[in-house]
Design a protein around this motif. Structure first.
Motif, mmCIF file in Angstrom:
data_model
loop_
_atom_site.group_PDB
_atom_site.id
_atom_site.type_symbol
_atom_site.label_atom_id
_atom_site.label_comp_id
_atom_site.label_asym_id
_atom_site.label_seq_id
_atom_site.Cartn_x
_atom_site.Cartn_y
_atom_site.Cartn_z
ATOM 1 N N TRP A 207 0.839 -1.207 0.000
ATOM 2 C CA TRP A 207 0.000 0.000 0.000
ATOM 3 C C TRP A 207 0.873 1.255 0.000
ATOM 4 O O TRP A 207 0.574 2.239 -0.689
ATOM 5 C CB TRP A 207 -0.920 0.012 1.225
ATOM 6 N N TYR A 208 1.938 1.205 0.789
ATOM 7 C CA TYR A 208 2.839 2.368 0.912
ATOM 8 C C TYR A 208 3.518 2.669 -0.424
ATOM 9 O O TYR A 208 3.575 3.819 -0.871
ATOM 10 C CB TYR A 208 3.875 2.069 1.999
ATOM 11 N N ALA A 211 1.078 4.055 -2.853
ATOM 12 C CA ALA A 211 0.847 5.477 -2.540
ATOM 13 C C ALA A 211 1.968 6.344 -3.100
ATOM 14 O O ALA A 211 1.725 7.401 -3.697
ATOM 15 C CB ALA A 211 0.748 5.660 -1.016
ATOM 16 N N ASN A 212 3.219 5.892 -2.918
ATOM 17 C CA ASN A 212 4.355 6.679 -3.422
ATOM 18 C C ASN A 212 4.300 6.821 -4.935
ATOM 19 O O ASN A 212 4.657 7.871 -5.488
ATOM 20 C CB ASN A 212 5.681 6.030 -3.005
ATOM 21 N N TYR A 214 1.540 6.796 -6.823
ATOM 22 C CA TYR A 214 0.492 7.796 -7.094
ATOM 23 C C TYR A 214 1.039 9.207 -6.858
ATOM 24 O O TYR A 214 0.770 10.134 -7.622
ATOM 25 C CB TYR A 214 -0.723 7.566 -6.187
ATOM 26 N N HIS A 215 1.792 9.337 -5.765
ATOM 27 C CA HIS A 215 2.351 10.645 -5.395
ATOM 28 C C HIS A 215 3.225 11.176 -6.527
ATOM 29 O O HIS A 215 3.129 12.343 -6.922
ATOM 30 C CB HIS A 215 3.179 10.486 -4.105
ATOM 31 N N LYS A 222 -5.437 10.011 -4.498
ATOM 32 C CA LYS A 222 -5.281 8.554 -4.482
ATOM 33 C C LYS A 222 -4.123 8.148 -3.576
ATOM 34 O O LYS A 222 -4.184 7.126 -2.881
ATOM 35 C CB LYS A 222 -5.034 8.032 -5.905
ATOM 36 N N ALA A 223 -3.051 8.938 -3.612
ATOM 37 C CA ALA A 223 -1.894 8.649 -2.754
ATOM 38 C C ALA A 223 -2.315 8.664 -1.282
ATOM 39 O O ALA A 223 -1.986 7.752 -0.519
ATOM 40 C CB ALA A 223 -0.790 9.664 -2.994
ATOM 41 N N ASP A 225 -5.276 8.171 0.036
ATOM 42 C CA ASP A 225 -6.094 6.979 0.349
ATOM 43 C C ASP A 225 -5.206 5.767 0.599
ATOM 44 O O ASP A 225 -5.419 5.006 1.547
ATOM 45 C CB ASP A 225 -7.048 6.660 -0.816
ATOM 46 N N ALA A 226 -4.190 5.588 -0.265
ATOM 47 C CA ALA A 226 -3.304 4.419 -0.126
ATOM 48 C C ALA A 226 -2.456 4.532 1.138
ATOM 49 O O ALA A 226 -2.225 3.535 1.839
ATOM 50 C CB ALA A 226 -2.439 4.260 -1.373
ATOM 51 N N TYR A 227 -1.959 5.743 1.454
ATOM 52 C CA TYR A 227 -1.212 5.919 2.717
ATOM 53 C C TYR A 227 -2.114 5.555 3.900
ATOM 54 O O TYR A 227 -1.665 4.943 4.872
ATOM 55 C CB TYR A 227 -0.709 7.361 2.877
ATOM 56 N N LYS A 244 2.196 11.117 3.711
ATOM 57 C CA LYS A 244 0.806 11.593 3.605
ATOM 58 C C LYS A 244 0.772 13.107 3.854
ATOM 59 O O LYS A 244 0.075 13.852 3.150
ATOM 60 C CB LYS A 244 -0.084 10.860 4.618
#
Length: 467
Positions: A207-208, A211-212, A214-215, A222-223, A225-227, A244
């Motif tokens: 997930w982390y 997120a990165n 997406y970032h 979206k990032a 949400d994943a964080y 985040k």
């Protein structure tokens, strides 16, 4: 049952170590079976005493000369103590005794890897793959060799193979993220992590990393949400809170970001980066006292934190304390002397203090270190123009256009300078260029030299582009 076995194991190990130390004290020779010797060796390795561990191995090899396991352990310790040639020799002996022992080839691969002898490292790891029962770690080692060779495509292939065998390998997930990042393949990386999460929805590392990715694609919602999922699974995941916070900053949600940054303090000691990030949020909220106090905490913790020294200067500048701000900008520049933003702030502070020569010198630095900063070129030429240095202002603008051929603002400014120098035909040429790039920005010209709005030639040319 498991606990009872562990107790017996510990008791056996302890007895073996005590018997061995008694033997050394008595300068005697006791017999130990191979298992006991392994306990004793591991005991000294755990106590970080390689010299004593090597001594035990000598005894072990005297009593069990055909046990390859001791030669492998010897090679590991020799490598640890930088005795590379002797480590190679130990592995050679081990291979003669037990050529099907995978650890021999893994260790030899490690040595070659450390020596940047990539093909020999790969050869040994590939051999180990055919012999080992579990191969996820070996596959990861092969990936590291490809990384060292800057062959990130192949590295990805082996990391994925490793992860197929061991979904729990967090190192593999982070290394994969690193490779995708280097190759700038964030979409592929997102696809991989989404598939991975379908198989293992409770992997906080997946997930982390998702997120990165997406970032990096600037998909900040979206990032976040994943964080949040990563944090839900691993509540004390300080890096996820910090990143985040960074994503919230990108969305200008500074109050929320401050709260999230502060949450990291519950799970790890405060650090200079986080204090600095909180300072920047307060600065954006124009709460300069709070911002300054966090920047000060940051530099107290890490005096080399250039951004925090700079931040203190920015807060003082906001309060029109320009002379004081210079001191902090200089401290930031001492640590990062090629930072164009720091020089820009210096140039501006000197200008506001009427220190024009110093301001001009600083502007030269800004455009040297960041020649694509259109704003800096415009401000720099303005300072020159105000000093009556018309030719220098126009030369600066010509240099700016050379570095930023698509920036309409620069052409419009150049029109003003050409007309001010009495070079109206050249001014018209620049105006045509500017209008072709972006006709909507023509107002810039009149903002800078309002009298040009009465110039019939200029008005006629503009009307051709603006209906």
């Amino acid at each position: 049952m498991e606990e009872e076995f562990e107790f017996e194991f510990n008791e056996d190990a302890q007895n073996s170590v005590e018997r061995y130390e008694e033997m050394i004290r008595n300068e005697d020779q006791y017999f130990f079976d191979a298992q006991a010797f392994e306990y004793i060796i591991d005991n000294y390795i755990e106590k970080n005493d390689p010299v004593k561990a090597l001594q035990v191995i000598d005894y072990a090899l005297n009593q069990h000369p055909y046990a390859a396991v001791f030669l492998v352990k010897q090679a590991q310790l020799l490598l640890f103590t930088n005795q590379v040639d002797r480590a190679f020799a130990a592995l050679e002996k081990a291979e003669m005794l037990e050529p099907s022992e995978a650890d021999i080839y893994v260790l030899r691969g490690n040595i070659y890897q450390n020596m940047d002898r990539h093909s020999e490292a790969l050869e040994n790891y590939e051999k180990a793959l055919t012999l080992a029962e579990t191969t996820d770690e070996i596959l990861l080692q092969i990936a590291y060799v490809y990384q060292n060779m800057h062959d990130y495509e192949n590295a990805i292939v082996y990391i994925k193979r490793s992860l197929e065998q061991n979904m729990e390998n967090k190192d593999g997930l982070y290394e994969l993220a690193f490779c995708y990042d280097i190759l700038d393949k964030q979409e592929e990386s997102i696809q991989f992590y989404q598939e991975y999460i379908d198989n293992d929805p409770y992997s906080y590392a997946a997930w982390y990393n998702l997120a990165n990715s997406y970032h990096k694609l600037e998909l900040f919602e979206k990032a976040i949400d994943a964080y949040d999922y990563a944090i839900l699974i691993k509540e004390n995941f300080a890096s996820a809170y910090f990143n985040k916070g960074n994503a919230l900053v990108q969305l200008d949600k500074y109050e929320e970001a401050i709260e999230v940054y502060k949450q990291t303090f519950e799970y790890e000691p405060p650090n200079a980066d986080t204090y600095c990030a909180i300072g920047e949020c307060y600065e954006k909220l124009e709460q300069m006292g709070e911002a300054r106090s966090y920047y000060k905490k940051s530099v107290k913790m890490d005096p080399k934190m250039a951004d925090a020294w700079f931040g203190i200067g920015v807060t003082l500048n906001f309060e029109e304390r320009y002379f004081e701000s210079l001191h902090f900008y200089k401290k930031a520049l001492d640590l990062d002397e090629e930072n164009a933003d720091f020089w820009f702030a210096m140039a501006d502070a000197h200008y506001k203090l009427g220190q024009i020569e110093e301001s001009i010198e600083a502007y030269y630095k800004v455009v040297e270190f960041n020649p694509v900063d259109v704003e800096a070129w415009l401000d720099f030429s303005t300072v020159l123009y105000e000093q009556g240095k018309l030719v220098e202002a126009s030369e600066t603008m010509a240099e700016a256009i050379k570095n930023n051929p698509d920036a309409a603002e620069l052409y419009y400014r150049m029109v003003a300078y050409m007309f001010a120098l009495g070079k109206s035909q050249e001014g018209v040429d620049y105006l045509e260029n500017a209008l072709q790039i972006d006709p909507q920005k023509h107002y810039i010209l009149f903002e800078y030299l309002p009298q040009l709005s009465n110039n019939s030639t200029i008005v006629t040319i503009i009307s051709k582009y603006i209906k």
